[in-house]
Design an enzyme around this catalytic site. Structure first.
Site, PDB file in Angstrom:
ATOM      1  CG  LEU A  56       6.428   5.905  -3.386  1.00 45.76           C
ATOM      2  CD1 LEU A  56       5.626   6.946  -4.400  1.00 45.76           C
ATOM      3  CD2 LEU A  56       7.463   7.316  -2.863  1.00 45.76           C
ATOM      4  CD1 TRP A 111      10.322  23.443   5.555  1.00 48.30           C
ATOM      5  CD2 TRP A 111      10.784  21.193   5.626  1.00 48.30           C
ATOM      6  NE1 TRP A 111       9.258  23.182   6.207  1.00 48.30           N
ATOM      7  CE2 TRP A 111       9.585  21.526   6.280  1.00 48.30           C
ATOM      8  CE3 TRP A 111      11.308  19.856   5.755  1.00 48.30           C
ATOM      9  CZ2 TRP A 111       8.754  20.465   7.112  1.00 48.30           C
ATOM     10  CZ3 TRP A 111      10.534  18.977   6.397  1.00 48.30           C
ATOM     11  CH2 TRP A 111       9.300  19.393   7.053  1.00 48.30           C
ATOM     12  NE  ARG A 130      -4.349  -1.601   0.604  1.00 52.38           N
ATOM     13  CZ  ARG A 130      -5.085  -1.623   1.541  1.00 52.38           C
ATOM     14  NH1 ARG A 130      -5.294  -0.911   2.575  1.00 52.38           N
ATOM     15  NH2 ARG A 130      -6.030  -2.713   1.406  1.00 52.38           N
ATOM     16  CG  HIS A 150      10.702  11.509   1.660  1.00 50.76           C
ATOM     17  ND1 HIS A 150      10.100  10.278   1.767  1.00 50.76           N
ATOM     18  CD2 HIS A 150      11.935  11.485   1.806  1.00 50.76           C
ATOM     19  CE1 HIS A 150      10.870   9.523   2.473  1.00 50.76           C
ATOM     20  NE2 HIS A 150      11.959  10.088   2.710  1.00 50.76           N
ATOM     21  CE1 TYR A 173      13.616   4.120   6.235  1.00 52.57           C
ATOM     22  CE2 TYR A 173      15.435   4.891   4.990  1.00 52.57           C
ATOM     23  CZ  TYR A 173      14.159   4.326   4.972  1.00 52.57           C
ATOM     24  OH  TYR A 173      13.450   3.792   4.119  1.00 52.57           O
ATOM     25  CG  ASP A 202      20.095  22.835   3.290  1.00 50.60           C
ATOM     26  OD1 ASP A 202      19.313  22.970   3.068  1.00 50.60           O
ATOM     27  OD2 ASP A 202      21.363  23.709   3.294  1.00 50.60           O
ATOM     28  N   PRO A 246      17.856   2.292  -3.893  1.00 47.36           N
ATOM     29  CG  PRO A 246      15.354   2.020  -3.412  1.00 47.36           C
ATOM     30  CD  PRO A 246      16.801   1.551  -3.063  1.00 47.36           C
ATOM     31  CB  THR A 247      18.422   7.669  -5.895  1.00 45.70           C
ATOM     32  OG1 THR A 247      18.767   9.225  -5.614  1.00 45.70           O
ATOM     33  CG2 THR A 247      17.392   7.832  -7.041  1.00 45.70           C
ATOM     34  CG  ASN A 248      16.011  11.366  -2.259  1.00 55.20           C
ATOM     35  OD1 ASN A 248      16.935  10.939  -2.321  1.00 55.20           O
ATOM     36  ND2 ASN A 248      15.550  12.508  -1.496  1.00 55.20           N
ATOM     37  NE  ARG A 301      18.315  14.991  -0.633  1.00 48.80           N
ATOM     38  CZ  ARG A 301      19.327  15.816   0.006  1.00 48.80           C
ATOM     39  NH1 ARG A 301      20.467  16.100  -0.771  1.00 48.80           N
ATOM     40  NH2 ARG A 301      19.342  15.823   1.506  1.00 48.80           N
ATOM     41  CB  SER A 321      17.299   4.433   1.665  1.00 48.75           C
ATOM     42  OG  SER A 321      17.635   5.737   1.844  1.00 48.75           O
ATOM     43  CB  SER A 322      20.775   6.909  -1.921  1.00 53.81           C
ATOM     44  OG  SER A 322      20.037   8.115  -1.592  1.00 53.81           O
ATOM     45  CB  CYS A 323      19.725   8.122   3.728  1.00 52.05           C
ATOM     46  SG  CYS A 323      18.805   6.682   4.152  1.00 52.05           S
ATOM     47  CE  LYS A 367      14.737   0.643   4.387  1.00 53.71           C
ATOM     48  NZ  LYS A 367      13.925  -0.305   3.856  1.00 53.71           N
TER      49      LYS A 367
END
Ligand code: GDP
Length: 339
Positions: free
Chosen positions: A19, A207, A17, A184, A141, A274, A168-170, A214, A112-114, A145
Site C-alpha cells: 500500500l 466489527w 508492491r 484494515h 507489531y 474495538d 504515520p496514522t492509519n 481513527r 505506525s501510530s500503534c 516497530k
C-alpha cells in the site's frame, strides 16, 4: 537540514508492491526519479539476511525507504502475534543493517501510530513514545516497530548517520488488502459494502461497537510526506504524519456505504475487538516544517473505491460468490507483504 534528493538518486523503496510502497513508487516516478529500485517478495525475501545483504551489495542504493512489513487489520494482528513480531523484526533489522554496512547515506524507517501507549493523551505527541502500556490487539507489531525506531536513534547516536523515522496514522488507498477478514478497516468495509450491494443484502455487519475514532491518511499523501521528510527532516524524534482529522468507525461506515451506493442497514458485531479507543496524532512538528495532507477522507475513499472496481478480481466478478474469497467469520487468511 535541506539536501533535496535529486532525480538520479539511487532510491530503494522496500515494499514497493504494498500500500505505502506502491504510493511511494508512483510519487517518485511522477517526480521524474529515474533510478528507483524495487523487488517483490518473490524476488527478494527480506526476512533472509544473506539474500538482503547480497541485494544491497549488488544494487548499491544511496537512499532507502523502509515500507516493507507484514501488516494486517486488528484481528489478523491479534491472532498471529508471532508472525507480526518475528517477520517484522527480521525485515527491518536486515534492511537497516544492510543499509549501514553498504554505505546508504539516508534512510527513512516507517512505523505506525500503534507504537504509542493505548491511553496516551490526545492528540498524541511524539514524546508519548514508551510512556505507557500498549494496546493489546497490536502489541507484537508495535513492539517490532518500536525496536526499529530504537535502532534508528541508536544509529544516529553511535554512528552519526542521518537516518530518520516517521509514524504515520492509519493509512489507506489503492493497492490495499481488501480481504475483509485480514485487511484494515477501510479496505475491509469497501469489500463488505460492495459485496452486499452486488448480492442485494439487506444488512452489512461491521466489527466492534463503531465507537472508536481513527485518523485516516491517504497513501499518496504519505508518499508525499516521506519525500518531504527525506528532503527536510533530520532529527532523532520519530515524527508523526497525519491529517489532524478524526472520524468514528460508525461515521466511516456511513461514508463508505454512501460512496459504494449501499443503502441497507449497518449492524455491529460487538464480539469483535474495538482496539484502541482513539489514536489521533499531534502533527504540530510536521506542520511547523510546512507539510500538510492534501486529500480529504471523502476524495481518498472515492479514489480507493475506483481503484478497487478497476483492479480487483473480487470487484470484477462481483462479490462473495467467487471461490477462494474468505467468507465472513473465517480465520484470517492473509498474505503479508515482505518486499
Ligand atoms: P486498528 O486501527 O489497529 O484498530 O486497525 P483496523 O483498521 O483493523 O481497525 C480499526 C477499527 O475499525 C477497529 O475499531 C475495528 O473494530 C473497526 N472495524 C469495523 N469493521 C471492521 C472491519 O471489517 N475490518 C477491520 N479490520 N476493522 C473493522
Amino acid at each position: 537540514m535541506n539536501h533535496p534528493l535529486s532525480p538520479d538518486t539511487r532510491l530503494y523503496i522496500a515494499g514497493h508492491r504494498g500500500l505505502v510502497g506502491s504510493a511511494l513508487w508512483r510519487h517518485f516516478r511522477s517526480r521524474g526519479f529515474t533510478e528507483l529500485i524495487g523487488r517483490s517478495s518473490d524476488e527478494l525475501d527480506l526476512r533472509d539476511s544473506t539474500a538482503t545483504a547480497r541485494f544491497f551489495a549488488e544494487t548499491r542504493p544511496e537512499v532507502v525507504v523502509c515500507a516493507a512489513a507484514l501488516v494486517g487489520g486488528i484481528v489478523a494482528n491479534d491472532s498471529k502475534p508471532v508472525d507480526f513480531l518475528s517477520d517484522n523484526l527480521r525485515i527491518q533489522l536486515n534492511l537497516i543493517d544492510s543499509a549501514v554496512s553498504n554505505g546508504v547515506r539516508r534512510l527513512l524507517f516507517l512505523g505506525s501510530s500503534c507504537v504509542y501507549p493505548r491511553d496516551a493523551e490526545q492528540p498524541i505527541v511524539e514524546e508519548a513514545l514508551l510512556s505507557g502500556p500498549l494496546e493489546a490487539t497490536n502489541q507484537a507489531y508495535a513492539v517490532a516497530k518500536i525496536a526499529g525506531i530504537t535502532q534508528i536513534t541508536g544509529i544516529r547516536r553511535q554512528l552519526s548517520l542521518p537516518y530518520i523515522s516517521a509514524m504515520p496514522t492509519n493509512v489507506f488507498g489503492p493497492g490495499d488488502n481488501f480481504d475483509p477478514a485480514a485487511g484494515h478497516v477501510v479496505p475491509a468495509m469497501i469489500q463488505r459494502f460492495h459485496r452486499a450491494l452486488v448480492a442485494g443484502d439487506r444488512s452489512v455487519t461491521c466489527w466492534g461497537s463503531g465507537r472508536p475514532r481513527r485518523e485516516f491518511l491517504y497513501a499518496d499523501d504519505l508518499a508525499d510526506a516521506c519525500h518531504f521528510l527525506l528532503d527536510n527532516y533530520d532529527d532523532r524524534v520519530a515524527i508523526n504524519v497525519g491529517t489532524g482529522a478524526e472520524v468514528s468507525i460508525e461515521e466511516l461506515a456511513r461514508i463508505v456505504a454512501r460512496i459504494v451506493g449501499y443503502t441497507g442497514e449497518i449492524r455491529w458485531d460487538t464480539s469483535k475487538p474495538d482496539g484502541t479507543p482513539r489514536k489521533r496524532l499531534d502533527t504540530r512538528r510536521l506542520d511547523s516544517l510546512g507539510w500538510h495532507a492534501r486529500t480529504s477522507l471523502e476524495s481518498g475513499l472515492r479514489n480507493t473505491y475506483e481503484w478497487f472496481l478497476a483492479n480487483t478480481d473480487e470487484a470484477r466478478v462481483g462479490g462473495a460468490t467467487r471461490a477462494g474469497l474468505p467468507a465472513e467469520g473465517d480465520a484470517p487468511t492473509f498474505k503479508g507483504r515482505h518486499g
